[in-house]
Design a protein around this motif. Structure first.
Motif, PDB file in Angstrom:
ATOM      1  N   SER A  20     -22.284   7.619 -37.701  1.00  0.00           N
ATOM      2  CA  SER A  20     -23.025   6.503 -38.291  1.00  0.00           C
ATOM      3  C   SER A  20     -22.720   5.178 -37.601  1.00  0.00           C
ATOM      4  O   SER A  20     -23.435   4.205 -37.802  1.00  0.00           O
ATOM      5  CB  SER A  20     -22.737   6.390 -39.788  1.00  0.00           C
ATOM      6  N   ILE A  21     -21.655   5.149 -36.810  1.00  0.00           N
ATOM      7  CA  ILE A  21     -21.409   3.977 -35.966  1.00  0.00           C
ATOM      8  C   ILE A  21     -21.340   4.453 -34.524  1.00  0.00           C
ATOM      9  O   ILE A  21     -20.879   5.549 -34.226  1.00  0.00           O
ATOM     10  CB  ILE A  21     -20.130   3.208 -36.353  1.00  0.00           C
ATOM     11  N   SER A  22     -21.812   3.621 -33.663  1.00  0.00           N
ATOM     12  CA  SER A  22     -21.828   3.929 -32.244  1.00  0.00           C
ATOM     13  C   SER A  22     -20.443   3.725 -31.657  1.00  0.00           C
ATOM     14  O   SER A  22     -19.648   2.943 -32.183  1.00  0.00           O
ATOM     15  CB  SER A  22     -22.836   3.006 -31.546  1.00  0.00           C
ATOM     16  N   ASP A  23     -20.149   4.411 -30.567  1.00  0.00           N
ATOM     17  CA  ASP A  23     -18.864   4.177 -29.909  1.00  0.00           C
ATOM     18  C   ASP A  23     -18.882   2.895 -29.086  1.00  0.00           C
ATOM     19  O   ASP A  23     -17.886   2.473 -28.544  1.00  0.00           O
ATOM     20  CB  ASP A  23     -18.436   5.371 -29.060  1.00  0.00           C
ATOM     21  N   PRO A  25     -20.581  -1.209 -29.490  1.00  0.00           N
ATOM     22  CA  PRO A  25     -21.334  -2.101 -30.389  1.00  0.00           C
ATOM     23  C   PRO A  25     -22.787  -2.249 -29.939  1.00  0.00           C
ATOM     24  O   PRO A  25     -23.071  -2.361 -28.748  1.00  0.00           O
ATOM     25  CB  PRO A  25     -20.595  -3.437 -30.265  1.00  0.00           C
ATOM     26  N   THR A  26     -23.709  -2.238 -30.901  1.00  0.00           N
ATOM     27  CA  THR A  26     -25.132  -2.330 -30.579  1.00  0.00           C
ATOM     28  C   THR A  26     -25.679  -3.739 -30.757  1.00  0.00           C
ATOM     29  O   THR A  26     -26.743  -4.056 -30.247  1.00  0.00           O
ATOM     30  CB  THR A  26     -25.951  -1.396 -31.479  1.00  0.00           C
ATOM     31  N   GLY A  27     -24.982  -4.586 -31.536  1.00  0.00           N
ATOM     32  CA  GLY A  27     -25.483  -5.923 -31.810  1.00  0.00           C
ATOM     33  C   GLY A  27     -26.618  -5.924 -32.816  1.00  0.00           C
ATOM     34  O   GLY A  27     -27.298  -6.919 -32.993  1.00  0.00           O
ATOM     35  N   ILE A  30     -26.997  -5.991 -39.964  1.00  0.00           N
ATOM     36  CA  ILE A  30     -26.005  -5.517 -40.918  1.00  0.00           C
ATOM     37  C   ILE A  30     -26.647  -4.498 -41.858  1.00  0.00           C
ATOM     38  O   ILE A  30     -27.787  -4.652 -42.278  1.00  0.00           O
ATOM     39  CB  ILE A  30     -25.459  -6.701 -41.730  1.00  0.00           C
ATOM     40  N   TYR A  31     -25.894  -3.453 -42.186  1.00  0.00           N
ATOM     41  CA  TYR A  31     -26.353  -2.459 -43.143  1.00  0.00           C
ATOM     42  C   TYR A  31     -25.145  -1.869 -43.860  1.00  0.00           C
ATOM     43  O   TYR A  31     -24.025  -1.928 -43.356  1.00  0.00           O
ATOM     44  CB  TYR A  31     -27.165  -1.348 -42.464  1.00  0.00           C
ATOM     45  N   THR A  32     -25.353  -1.317 -45.048  1.00  0.00           N
ATOM     46  CA  THR A  32     -24.284  -0.713 -45.830  1.00  0.00           C
ATOM     47  C   THR A  32     -24.233   0.774 -45.538  1.00  0.00           C
ATOM     48  O   THR A  32     -25.257   1.464 -45.615  1.00  0.00           O
ATOM     49  CB  THR A  32     -24.518  -0.936 -47.336  1.00  0.00           C
ATOM     50  N   ASP A  33     -23.055   1.253 -45.192  1.00  0.00           N
ATOM     51  CA  ASP A  33     -22.873   2.674 -44.882  1.00  0.00           C
ATOM     52  C   ASP A  33     -21.381   2.958 -44.832  1.00  0.00           C
ATOM     53  O   ASP A  33     -20.575   2.039 -44.704  1.00  0.00           O
ATOM     54  CB  ASP A  33     -23.507   3.001 -43.521  1.00  0.00           C
ATOM     55  N   THR A  34     -21.001   4.209 -44.935  1.00  0.00           N
ATOM     56  CA  THR A  34     -19.626   4.609 -44.692  1.00  0.00           C
ATOM     57  C   THR A  34     -19.490   4.799 -43.193  1.00  0.00           C
ATOM     58  O   THR A  34     -20.156   5.661 -42.616  1.00  0.00           O
ATOM     59  CB  THR A  34     -19.299   5.923 -45.440  1.00  0.00           C
ATOM     60  N   SER A  35     -18.660   3.991 -42.566  1.00  0.00           N
ATOM     61  CA  SER A  35     -18.555   4.000 -41.110  1.00  0.00           C
ATOM     62  C   SER A  35     -17.733   5.189 -40.636  1.00  0.00           C
ATOM     63  O   SER A  35     -16.529   5.266 -40.874  1.00  0.00           O
ATOM     64  CB  SER A  35     -17.897   2.707 -40.630  1.00  0.00           C
ATOM     65  N   VAL A  36     -18.403   6.132 -39.955  1.00  0.00           N
ATOM     66  CA  VAL A  36     -17.742   7.326 -39.441  1.00  0.00           C
ATOM     67  C   VAL A  36     -18.076   7.476 -37.966  1.00  0.00           C
ATOM     68  O   VAL A  36     -19.243   7.614 -37.602  1.00  0.00           O
ATOM     69  CB  VAL A  36     -18.181   8.593 -40.214  1.00  0.00           C
ATOM     70  N   LEU A  37     -17.039   7.424 -37.139  1.00  0.00           N
ATOM     71  CA  LEU A  37     -17.184   7.617 -35.703  1.00  0.00           C
ATOM     72  C   LEU A  37     -16.986   9.096 -35.400  1.00  0.00           C
ATOM     73  O   LEU A  37     -15.933   9.651 -35.706  1.00  0.00           O
ATOM     74  CB  LEU A  37     -16.155   6.774 -34.944  1.00  0.00           C
ATOM     75  N   PHE A  44      -9.836  12.078 -25.356  1.00  0.00           N
ATOM     76  CA  PHE A  44      -8.956  10.930 -25.189  1.00  0.00           C
ATOM     77  C   PHE A  44      -9.825   9.689 -25.299  1.00  0.00           C
ATOM     78  O   PHE A  44     -10.846   9.607 -24.620  1.00  0.00           O
ATOM     79  CB  PHE A  44      -8.324  11.033 -23.791  1.00  0.00           C
ATOM     80  N   VAL A  45      -9.476   8.744 -26.179  1.00  0.00           N
ATOM     81  CA  VAL A  45     -10.317   7.564 -26.363  1.00  0.00           C
ATOM     82  C   VAL A  45      -9.521   6.280 -26.149  1.00  0.00           C
ATOM     83  O   VAL A  45      -8.306   6.234 -26.341  1.00  0.00           O
ATOM     84  CB  VAL A  45     -10.981   7.527 -27.764  1.00  0.00           C
ATOM     85  N   GLU A  46     -10.259   5.251 -25.759  1.00  0.00           N
ATOM     86  CA  GLU A  46      -9.719   3.908 -25.630  1.00  0.00           C
ATOM     87  C   GLU A  46     -10.325   3.073 -26.747  1.00  0.00           C
ATOM     88  O   GLU A  46     -11.537   3.101 -26.959  1.00  0.00           O
ATOM     89  CB  GLU A  46     -10.118   3.321 -24.277  1.00  0.00           C
ATOM     90  N   ILE A  47      -9.479   2.328 -27.456  1.00  0.00           N
ATOM     91  CA  ILE A  47      -9.943   1.423 -28.499  1.00  0.00           C
ATOM     92  C   ILE A  47      -9.391   0.042 -28.168  1.00  0.00           C
ATOM     93  O   ILE A  47      -8.191  -0.099 -27.899  1.00  0.00           O
ATOM     94  CB  ILE A  47      -9.476   1.868 -29.898  1.00  0.00           C
ATOM     95  N   VAL A  48     -10.275  -0.943 -28.177  1.00  0.00           N
ATOM     96  CA  VAL A  48      -9.862  -2.326 -27.909  1.00  0.00           C
ATOM     97  C   VAL A  48     -10.099  -3.143 -29.173  1.00  0.00           C
ATOM     98  O   VAL A  48     -11.207  -3.168 -29.701  1.00  0.00           O
ATOM     99  CB  VAL A  48     -10.651  -2.929 -26.725  1.00  0.00           C
TER     100      VAL A  48
END
Length: 166
Positions: A20-23, A25-27, A30-37, A44-48
């Protein structure tokens, strides 16, 4: 009404949307949702984390240790990767992001399940400074993930279902 892990285990639709969320940012609006990546087991992922505010922020990842590979003041760019510490990075489950700074982490997704990544600043969690990572595999092996325990309280849409015995 139904915990995400129970919805995932029993494959109950409508509780959350995997991905439900992109890996990136899309810009978008705003919307209401449970954010699940949606992520895959053994990737292996990089998070900044970018902190544009004047306060120190801390972030915690349940179920994992990650490597803090970089941090610096200012805005993170792809060139920031050139200063990452890839030799002896510190392993943690919580990291700080200093004011007007960024922190980068690497995570080896070796723990199947749904895990919460959140700010430790409680007042900000409701503003969306948290999300869930669904680390997924098609395997149903006990080697990868234990089933929901037999004595688990099954609530919401999972009420009345049965767990498998170990």
């Amino acid at each position: 009404d139904t915990p995400l892990k129970l919805a995932d285990f029993f494959q109950i639709s409508g509780v959350y949307r995997p991905g439900s969320i992109s890996d990136r940012p899309t810009g978008g609006g705003i919307y209401t949702d449970t954010s699940v990546l949606q992520t895959d087991y053994r990737t292996f992922v990089e998070i900044v984390f970018q902190n544009d505010e004047d306060i120190l922020q801390s972030y915690h990842l349940d179920g994992y240790s990650f490597f803090v590979v970089g941090m610096d003041g200012g805005q993170w760019t792809s060139d920031s990767r050139n200063q990452y510490n890839l030799r002896d990075a510190v392993s943690r489950s919580t990291t700080q992001v200093y004011p007007k700074s960024w922190t980068a982490i690497y995570v080896a997704l070796d723990n199947v399940g749904i895990w919460n990544l959140r700010t430790e600043f409680w007042a900000r969690q409701y503003l969306g400074q948290q999300f869930y990572m669904r680390v997924y595999t098609t395997s149903t092996s006990l080697r990868d993930e234990y089933p929901v325990p037999k004595n688990a309280l099954l609530c919401g849409r999972a009420a009345g279902r049965h767990t498998r015995p170990l």
